[in-house]
Design a protein around this motif. Sequence first.
Motif, short mmCIF file in Angstrom:
data_model
loop_
_atom_site.label_atom_id
_atom_site.label_comp_id
_atom_site.label_asym_id
_atom_site.label_seq_id
_atom_site.Cartn_x
_atom_site.Cartn_y
_atom_site.Cartn_z
N ARG A 274 0.83 -1.20 0.00
CA ARG A 274 0.00 0.00 0.00
C ARG A 274 0.86 1.25 0.00
N THR A 275 1.89 1.25 0.83
CA THR A 275 2.80 2.39 0.89
C THR A 275 3.57 2.55 -0.42
N GLY B 90 1.34 4.27 -2.97
CA GLY B 90 1.28 5.71 -2.71
C GLY B 90 2.55 6.43 -3.13
N GLU C 296 3.11 9.38 -6.24
CA GLU C 296 3.75 10.68 -6.10
C GLU C 296 4.90 10.87 -7.09
N ALA D 41 -4.68 4.55 -4.33
CA ALA D 41 -4.25 4.84 -2.96
C ALA D 41 -5.39 5.44 -2.14
N ASN D 42 -6.20 6.30 -2.74
CA ASN D 42 -7.34 6.88 -2.02
C ASN D 42 -8.37 5.81 -1.69
N GLN D 43 -8.61 4.89 -2.60
CA GLN D 43 -9.55 3.81 -2.33
C GLN D 43 -9.05 2.91 -1.20
N LEU D 44 -7.76 2.63 -1.20
CA LEU D 44 -7.20 1.83 -0.12
C LEU D 44 -7.28 2.57 1.21
N ALA D 45 -7.16 3.88 1.18
CA ALA D 45 -7.19 4.66 2.42
C ALA D 45 -8.57 4.68 3.06
N VAL D 46 -9.62 4.55 2.25
CA VAL D 46 -10.98 4.58 2.81
C VAL D 46 -11.54 3.18 3.06
N GLY D 47 -10.69 2.16 2.94
CA GLY D 47 -11.10 0.83 3.35
C GLY D 47 -11.35 -0.17 2.25
N HIS D 48 -11.13 0.20 0.99
CA HIS D 48 -11.29 -0.77 -0.09
C HIS D 48 -10.17 -1.81 -0.02
#
Length: 314
Positions: free
Chosen positions: A161-162, A165, A169, A183-190
């Motif tokens: 995941r890192t 991200g 960048e 990365a945004n989807q993974l951050a909200v729990g996907h």
Amino acid sequence: MDLDTLITLTTGVALLTCALAVAGVHAYARGRAQRAELVERLTSAGQVHGGGRRRRFPTLDRRLRRTGIGRRLELKLAATGLDVTPGEFSVYLLAAVAGLWLVGQVTLAPFFGPIAGLLGVWAAWQFLTWQRQKRIERFINQLPELARILANATHAGLALRTAIGMAAEELEAPAGEELAKVANQLAVGHSMDDALGELAERLPSRELVVLVTTLVLSNRAGGQVVGALRNLTETLEERKETRREVRTQLSQVNMTAYAVPVLGVGSLFLMNGVKDGALERMTGSPVGQGAVVIAFALYAVGFVLIRRMSRIDV
């Protein structure tokens, strides 16, 4: 149980039911209002996008997104990377179709007005397909560098995941933008499978499917993702060169596919220029109209056949 007790009990149950119904309607209405307020706030915030451009036709855009066609159009536009909303694209398309209809009707004959409008819709859809394919090609060219970044990051001990991200960048568009969405989807729990699966659906290609499958299996089974990514990097570099050679060899054939319908339309203007009103007289009878429709159908078949014969999957 006497009659008075039964009446009292029935009245109490009825009043309780009415109270619960009123509370339910109130909760439903409040939820609808909160949802509408949230959508309005998000839409208002999204009206200013990329360089401060304010979105046009927000009401039409919201209504269009609620339909199946609007959602499919939104996915198509998202895959192209164009800074256009479904509402804006629909309005621009209708304006272009109306203009082409008028031009075809005035310059050629009234019969060619609807045909020109349909050609405008086809040209707009082909433009979106071309933009999407061009974005996919650019993304494929960035895949070796993406695999290399992910391999180095995971080799350094970072989680996948890192690493995604970090790659979002460091890479330019379109890879950076697409990985930022992941990365945004993974951050909200996907889950990793869902986020990468949506990426493969937005930009379908064999290379991306191989990369996504490698990442998903390595993340699920806990395998050696570093070695797999490094081997994949070499394979993607070789496929990149092969695709470039094939695309160069087929460039003339692809130009021929687009030249065929252009020559057909150009011949109409030439015929009408040689003898003014010839097309109007020709399309004044059912036989002439049928001949024109058959001619356009044959040009379309020729375009499709040339494109099919020149398609080589690498």
